[in-house]
Design a protein around this motif. Structure first.
Motif, mmCIF file in Angstrom:
data_model
loop_
_atom_site.group_PDB
_atom_site.id
_atom_site.type_symbol
_atom_site.label_atom_id
_atom_site.label_comp_id
_atom_site.label_asym_id
_atom_site.label_seq_id
_atom_site.Cartn_x
_atom_site.Cartn_y
_atom_site.Cartn_z
ATOM 1 N N ASP A 29 -28.476 16.698 65.855
ATOM 2 C CA ASP A 29 -29.354 17.578 66.624
ATOM 3 C C ASP A 29 -30.792 17.055 66.733
ATOM 4 O O ASP A 29 -31.650 17.712 67.289
ATOM 5 C CB ASP A 29 -29.351 18.994 66.045
ATOM 6 C CG ASP A 29 -29.917 19.072 64.632
ATOM 7 O OD1 ASP A 29 -30.364 18.033 64.096
ATOM 8 O OD2 ASP A 29 -29.904 20.179 64.059
ATOM 9 N N GLY A 30 -31.056 15.847 66.187
ATOM 10 C CA GLY A 30 -32.381 15.245 66.274
ATOM 11 C C GLY A 30 -33.278 15.546 65.089
ATOM 12 O O GLY A 30 -34.337 14.949 64.943
ATOM 13 N N SER A 31 -32.874 16.462 64.229
ATOM 14 C CA SER A 31 -33.681 16.767 63.045
ATOM 15 C C SER A 31 -33.462 15.701 61.977
ATOM 16 O O SER A 31 -32.530 14.899 62.059
ATOM 17 C CB SER A 31 -33.336 18.157 62.507
ATOM 18 O OG SER A 31 -31.996 18.183 62.048
ATOM 19 N N HIS A 32 -34.324 15.693 60.983
ATOM 20 C CA HIS A 32 -34.177 14.739 59.884
ATOM 21 C C HIS A 32 -34.536 15.415 58.576
ATOM 22 O O HIS A 32 -35.191 16.452 58.537
ATOM 23 C CB HIS A 32 -35.018 13.478 60.115
ATOM 24 C CG HIS A 32 -36.471 13.756 60.321
ATOM 25 N ND1 HIS A 32 -37.362 13.872 59.293
ATOM 26 C CD2 HIS A 32 -37.188 13.957 61.454
ATOM 27 C CE1 HIS A 32 -38.562 14.122 59.769
ATOM 28 N NE2 HIS A 32 -38.491 14.181 61.088
ATOM 29 N N SER A 33 -34.090 14.820 57.493
ATOM 30 C CA SER A 33 -34.337 15.351 56.161
ATOM 31 C C SER A 33 -34.240 14.207 55.168
ATOM 32 O O SER A 33 -33.625 13.183 55.445
ATOM 33 C CB SER A 33 -33.297 16.429 55.817
ATOM 34 O OG SER A 33 -33.545 16.952 54.532
ATOM 35 N N HIS A 34 -34.854 14.374 54.015
ATOM 36 C CA HIS A 34 -34.742 13.372 52.960
ATOM 37 C C HIS A 34 -34.710 14.053 51.616
ATOM 38 O O HIS A 34 -35.061 15.230 51.494
ATOM 39 C CB HIS A 34 -35.875 12.340 53.034
ATOM 40 C CG HIS A 34 -37.241 12.925 52.867
ATOM 41 N ND1 HIS A 34 -37.823 13.096 51.651
ATOM 42 C CD2 HIS A 34 -38.120 13.393 53.771
ATOM 43 C CE1 HIS A 34 -39.024 13.633 51.803
ATOM 44 N NE2 HIS A 34 -39.219 13.821 53.092
ATOM 45 N N ASN A 35 -34.265 13.318 50.601
ATOM 46 C CA ASN A 35 -34.211 13.904 49.266
ATOM 47 C C ASN A 35 -35.592 13.826 48.618
ATOM 48 O O ASN A 35 -36.432 13.010 48.991
ATOM 49 C CB ASN A 35 -33.178 13.179 48.399
ATOM 50 C CG ASN A 35 -33.604 11.784 48.017
ATOM 51 O OD1 ASN A 35 -33.988 10.989 48.873
ATOM 52 N ND2 ASN A 35 -33.522 11.460 46.746
ATOM 53 N N TYR A 36 -35.819 14.704 47.695
ATOM 54 C CA TYR A 36 -37.036 14.700 46.893
ATOM 55 C C TYR A 36 -36.619 14.336 45.478
ATOM 56 O O TYR A 36 -36.033 15.161 44.786
ATOM 57 C CB TYR A 36 -37.709 16.078 46.926
ATOM 58 C CG TYR A 36 -38.138 16.477 48.314
ATOM 59 C CD1 TYR A 36 -39.356 16.049 48.813
ATOM 60 C CD2 TYR A 36 -37.317 17.254 49.127
ATOM 61 C CE1 TYR A 36 -39.758 16.393 50.100
ATOM 62 C CE2 TYR A 36 -37.711 17.600 50.410
ATOM 63 C CZ TYR A 36 -38.927 17.176 50.881
ATOM 64 O OH TYR A 36 -39.325 17.513 52.145
ATOM 65 N N PRO A 37 -36.874 13.085 45.067
ATOM 66 C CA PRO A 37 -36.373 12.652 43.760
ATOM 67 C C PRO A 37 -36.968 13.476 42.616
ATOM 68 O O PRO A 37 -38.116 13.881 42.662
ATOM 69 C CB PRO A 37 -36.801 11.192 43.657
ATOM 70 C CG PRO A 37 -37.617 10.883 44.836
ATOM 71 C CD PRO A 37 -37.626 12.051 45.744
ATOM 72 N N ARG A 38 -36.147 13.732 41.622
ATOM 73 C CA ARG A 38 -36.583 14.397 40.399
ATOM 74 C C ARG A 38 -36.548 13.396 39.259
ATOM 75 O O ARG A 38 -35.823 12.414 39.303
ATOM 76 C CB ARG A 38 -35.651 15.557 40.067
ATOM 77 C CG ARG A 38 -35.805 16.721 40.977
ATOM 78 C CD ARG A 38 -35.067 17.899 40.392
ATOM 79 N NE ARG A 38 -34.305 18.537 41.447
ATOM 80 C CZ ARG A 38 -33.236 19.268 41.246
ATOM 81 N NH1 ARG A 38 -32.774 19.434 40.041
ATOM 82 N NH2 ARG A 38 -32.611 19.811 42.247
ATOM 83 N N CYS A 39 -37.302 13.690 38.228
ATOM 84 C CA CYS A 39 -37.340 12.830 37.046
ATOM 85 C C CYS A 39 -35.999 12.920 36.320
ATOM 86 O O CYS A 39 -35.472 14.010 36.104
ATOM 87 C CB CYS A 39 -38.469 13.273 36.128
ATOM 88 S SG CYS A 39 -38.586 12.308 34.612
ATOM 89 N N THR A 40 -35.455 11.776 35.926
ATOM 90 C CA THR A 40 -34.187 11.771 35.204
ATOM 91 C C THR A 40 -34.383 12.143 33.736
ATOM 92 O O THR A 40 -33.427 12.490 33.059
ATOM 93 C CB THR A 40 -33.509 10.392 35.280
ATOM 94 O OG1 THR A 40 -34.413 9.404 34.817
ATOM 95 C CG2 THR A 40 -33.086 10.078 36.696
ATOM 96 N N LYS A 41 -35.618 12.090 33.267
ATOM 97 C CA LYS A 41 -35.894 12.406 31.862
ATOM 98 C C LYS A 41 -36.171 13.903 31.666
ATOM 99 O O LYS A 41 -35.559 14.552 30.838
ATOM 100 C CB LYS A 41 -37.080 11.578 31.374
ATOM 101 C CG LYS A 41 -37.354 11.684 29.900
ATOM 102 C CD LYS A 41 -38.449 10.725 29.507
ATOM 103 C CE LYS A 41 -38.732 10.823 28.028
ATOM 104 N NZ LYS A 41 -39.831 9.916 27.642
ATOM 105 N N CYS A 42 -37.101 14.463 32.449
ATOM 106 C CA CYS A 42 -37.483 15.871 32.264
ATOM 107 C C CYS A 42 -37.080 16.762 33.449
ATOM 108 O O CYS A 42 -37.328 17.954 33.419
ATOM 109 C CB CYS A 42 -38.982 15.984 32.004
ATOM 110 S SG CYS A 42 -40.030 15.630 33.438
#
Length: 108
Positions: free
Chosen positions: A60-73
């Protein structure tokens, strides 16, 4: 070649992030995606890590990306570090000095 399919790319994410991405993909059809590993630093615990990142372009033309989280906390307060920002990052051990880039290995 290992990351040539979307399924293999999603396999690089920790369980909790992969589940969020899979839920996102249930609602929309993916037209294209960009996958890479990025150097990140948690702004809470200062953990440095190489984290998978993905950006989706949907039909549909929209986009998105992940927001990385810390693997430790598991903090969401994570910054992607470019080489320009590396000197501004704090050392995770002494918490004061800035980081320096250097050669960690060589290829034959």
């Amino acid at each position: 070649m290992f990351h040539s399919s979307l399924a293999r790319c999603l396999g690089e994410f920790p369980y909790w992030e992969r589940k969020e991405l899979e839920e996102l993909l249930e609602d929309k059809e993916v037209n294209d995606y960009q996958f890479s590993f990025q150097l990140t630093q948690c702004q809470e615990c200062l953990c440095l890590s190489s984290r998978p990142t993905i950006k989706f372009l949907f039909e549909d033309g929209s986009h998105s990306h992940n927001y990385p989280r810390c693997t430790k906390c598991r903090s969401e307060n994570v910054r992607i570090l470019s080489l320009d920002w590396l000197e501004m990052a704090r050392c995770p051990f002494c918490r004061e000095k800035s980081l320096e880039k250097g050669i960690g290995g060589t290829w034959d």
